[in-house]
Every structure is written in structure tokens, then in C-alpha cells.
Design a protein around this motif. Structure first.
Motif, mmCIF file in Angstrom:
data_model
loop_
_atom_site.group_PDB
_atom_site.id
_atom_site.type_symbol
_atom_site.label_atom_id
_atom_site.label_comp_id
_atom_site.label_asym_id
_atom_site.label_seq_id
_atom_site.Cartn_x
_atom_site.Cartn_y
_atom_site.Cartn_z
ATOM 1 N N LEU A 119 0.829 -1.208 0.000
ATOM 2 C CA LEU A 119 0.000 0.000 0.000
ATOM 3 C C LEU A 119 0.865 1.260 0.000
ATOM 4 O O LEU A 119 0.532 2.249 -0.663
ATOM 5 N N GLN A 120 1.975 1.229 0.736
ATOM 6 C CA GLN A 120 2.894 2.378 0.741
ATOM 7 C C GLN A 120 3.447 2.632 -0.657
ATOM 8 O O GLN A 120 3.568 3.780 -1.090
ATOM 9 N N GLU A 121 3.775 1.558 -1.379
ATOM 10 C CA GLU A 121 4.268 1.702 -2.748
ATOM 11 C C GLU A 121 3.189 2.290 -3.654
ATOM 12 O O GLU A 121 3.469 3.171 -4.470
ATOM 13 N N ILE A 122 1.965 1.804 -3.517
ATOM 14 C CA ILE A 122 0.862 2.329 -4.327
ATOM 15 C C ILE A 122 0.668 3.818 -4.049
ATOM 16 O O ILE A 122 0.438 4.606 -4.972
ATOM 17 N N ALA A 123 0.770 4.212 -2.791
ATOM 18 C CA ALA A 123 0.559 5.618 -2.419
ATOM 19 C C ALA A 123 1.575 6.552 -3.081
ATOM 20 O O ALA A 123 1.334 7.757 -3.172
ATOM 21 N N MET A 124 2.661 6.010 -3.587
ATOM 22 C CA MET A 124 3.666 6.836 -4.248
ATOM 23 C C MET A 124 3.244 7.232 -5.666
ATOM 24 O O MET A 124 3.768 8.200 -6.210
ATOM 25 N N TYR A 125 2.300 6.497 -6.266
ATOM 26 C CA TYR A 125 1.899 6.818 -7.637
ATOM 27 C C TYR A 125 0.394 6.909 -7.854
ATOM 28 O O TYR A 125 -0.047 7.372 -8.902
ATOM 29 N N ALA A 126 -0.393 6.471 -6.906
ATOM 30 C CA ALA A 126 -1.852 6.461 -7.108
ATOM 31 C C ALA A 126 -2.556 7.224 -5.991
ATOM 32 O O ALA A 126 -2.013 7.442 -4.920
ATOM 33 N N ASP A 127 -3.786 7.598 -6.281
ATOM 34 C CA ASP A 127 -4.622 8.298 -5.309
ATOM 35 C C ASP A 127 -5.509 7.336 -4.529
ATOM 36 O O ASP A 127 -6.117 7.719 -3.532
ATOM 37 N N GLY A 128 -5.598 6.112 -5.018
ATOM 38 C CA GLY A 128 -6.454 5.161 -4.343
ATOM 39 C C GLY A 128 -6.310 3.765 -4.893
ATOM 40 O O GLY A 128 -5.540 3.515 -5.827
ATOM 41 N N ILE A 129 -7.063 2.864 -4.273
ATOM 42 C CA ILE A 129 -7.080 1.468 -4.701
ATOM 43 C C ILE A 129 -8.506 1.053 -5.044
ATOM 44 O O ILE A 129 -9.470 1.595 -4.508
ATOM 45 N N GLY A 130 -8.594 0.079 -5.928
ATOM 46 C CA GLY A 130 -9.857 -0.542 -6.277
ATOM 47 C C GLY A 130 -9.744 -2.030 -6.004
ATOM 48 O O GLY A 130 -9.433 -2.804 -6.911
ATOM 49 N N PRO A 131 -9.927 -2.447 -4.752
ATOM 50 C CA PRO A 131 -9.811 -3.872 -4.430
ATOM 51 C C PRO A 131 -11.076 -4.644 -4.816
ATOM 52 O O PRO A 131 -12.170 -4.090 -4.889
ATOM 53 N N TRP A 132 -10.906 -5.929 -5.037
ATOM 54 C CA TRP A 132 -12.012 -6.848 -5.257
ATOM 55 C C TRP A 132 -12.717 -7.023 -3.916
ATOM 56 O O TRP A 132 -12.064 -7.080 -2.857
ATOM 57 N N PHE A 133 -14.050 -7.061 -3.906
ATOM 58 C CA PHE A 133 -14.804 -7.116 -2.645
ATOM 59 C C PHE A 133 -14.285 -8.136 -1.639
ATOM 60 O O PHE A 133 -14.150 -7.811 -0.457
ATOM 61 N N PRO A 134 -13.998 -9.384 -2.036
ATOM 62 C CA PRO A 134 -13.499 -10.332 -1.025
ATOM 63 C C PRO A 134 -12.183 -9.914 -0.368
ATOM 64 O O PRO A 134 -11.812 -10.470 0.662
ATOM 65 N N GLN A 135 -11.492 -8.941 -0.941
ATOM 66 C CA GLN A 135 -10.267 -8.453 -0.309
ATOM 67 C C GLN A 135 -10.550 -7.475 0.825
ATOM 68 O O GLN A 135 -9.662 -7.193 1.626
ATOM 69 N N VAL A 136 -11.778 -6.965 0.892
ATOM 70 C CA VAL A 136 -12.133 -6.031 1.964
ATOM 71 C C VAL A 136 -13.277 -6.541 2.847
ATOM 72 O O VAL A 136 -13.459 -6.057 3.950
#
Length: 174
Positions: free
Chosen positions: A92-109
Motif C-alpha cells: 500500500l505504501q508503494e501504491i501511495a507513491m503513484y496512485a490516489d487510491g485502490i480498487g480492491p475486489w470485494f473479497p479483499q475487503v
């Protein structure tokens, strides 16, 4: 519904398109620029399962719209990315370096059996990432009796948005 809508395009299979001689990321940026929509305030989220595509949009093509890293299940082979690693704090820290958010698949949340929200939403929010799970629908994951329960749990968990194939009466709030 309000007529004040936005767009949510996906950079789909950028590696395949590149092999076919098409640079779809560059085409998207050209269109955003042509329409004067390449701004953070534009009601546009660009999504992709391919982290390299989003990194290129941000760093090389200097796109200003909001970027969302879609997170698949590794078994789907959406790209060479390790989606399981993306779900970790370091990922997630790596994603935060280039993206504004995540779109996880429902079973991941959301755990359908326990009707529980996991830690991913809070972890992403703590890094300033938006969370837009996918895809909410009446036949969600073959559990037609659970979409309303899941929707209420996600609302309580304060997701920032969600993908849906249908609008159901319980989703409309005033």
C-alpha cells in the motif's frame, strides 16, 4: 440522480495494446488535454490493474487526474503484478507513491461468511488512499441474499466509492 457525473476509464491491458502498436495511455492523456480535463479537480478517476501503466501516467506523461490501482486476485493473471503483495502495508505504501487510491475486489475487503470488514480499508485510508471496491451487484459472488448486508458494512467502513452494475433501492440516500 444528479446530472453532475464523472468518468472512470480503465487503461485495459496496456502491454497487449503496446504489442499491437497502440499507446493507450498516451491516447488517454491527449484526449484529457484536448478536453481540458487533465486536472486534479476533474471528476475523473483513471484505473488500471497494471501498476507500470499508472506509474507511467504519473511520472512520464504527467497526468493530473486521480489514479486508482485496481487489485485483482493473482490467479486471474491480469498482469505481472503481485496483487497479494499490494494488500500488505508495504504494498500500500508503494501504491501511495503513484496512485490516489485502490480498487480492491470485494473479497479483499469484506468477508461474506462473517459479514466483516478487514483491515485493508483503514490501512489504505491511513496512507491517504481512496478505496473503491468492485463490483457490487445483486448476484455478488453467487450470494444473492447478501448484497444489502455487504453494502451496509462497506458504508459503515467509510469506503470512498464503489463499483456497481446496478443501483438497488437501498443504495439511494438523500
Amino acid at each position: 440522480f444528479s446530472k453532475n457525473t464523472g468518468w472512470y476509464p480503465e487503461i485495459k491491458s496496456p502491454q497487449w495494446h503496446a504489442q499491437e502498436g497502440k499507446d493507450i495511455a498516451k491516447m488517454l492523456v491527449a484526449e484529457l488535454n484536448r478536453l481540458s480535463l487533465n486536472t486534479k479537480s476533474a471528476k475523473i478517476f483513471v484505473q488500471s490493474f497494471e501498476p507500470g501503466s499508472l506509474q507511467r501516467l504519473k511520472n512520464e506523461l504527467k497526468v493530473n487526474v486521480k489514479l486508482i490501482q485496481l487489485i485483482a486476485d493473482n490467479s486471474w493473471k491480469e498482469s505481472d503484478a503481485d496483487y497479494l503483495a499490494m494488500l500488505t502495508p508495504q504494498g500500500l505504501q508503494e501504491i501511495a507513491m503513484y496512485a490516489d487510491g485502490i480498487g480492491p475486489w470485494f473479497p479483499q475487503v469484506y468477508d461474506y461468511d462473517k459479514n466483516e470488514i478487514g483491515d485493508l480499508i483503514n490501512s489504505a485510508h491511513s496512507l491517504g488512499l481512496l478505496v473503491h471496491p468492485y463490483t457490487h451487484r445483486e448476484d455478488a459472488q453467487g450470494l444473492p441474499d447478501k448484497p444489502k448486508t455487504m453494502f451496509e458494512a462497506l458504508k459503515k467502513a467509510e469506503v470512498d466509492g464503489l463499483f456497481t452494475d446496478q443501483i438497488m433501492p437501498y443504495m439511494i440516500t438523500h
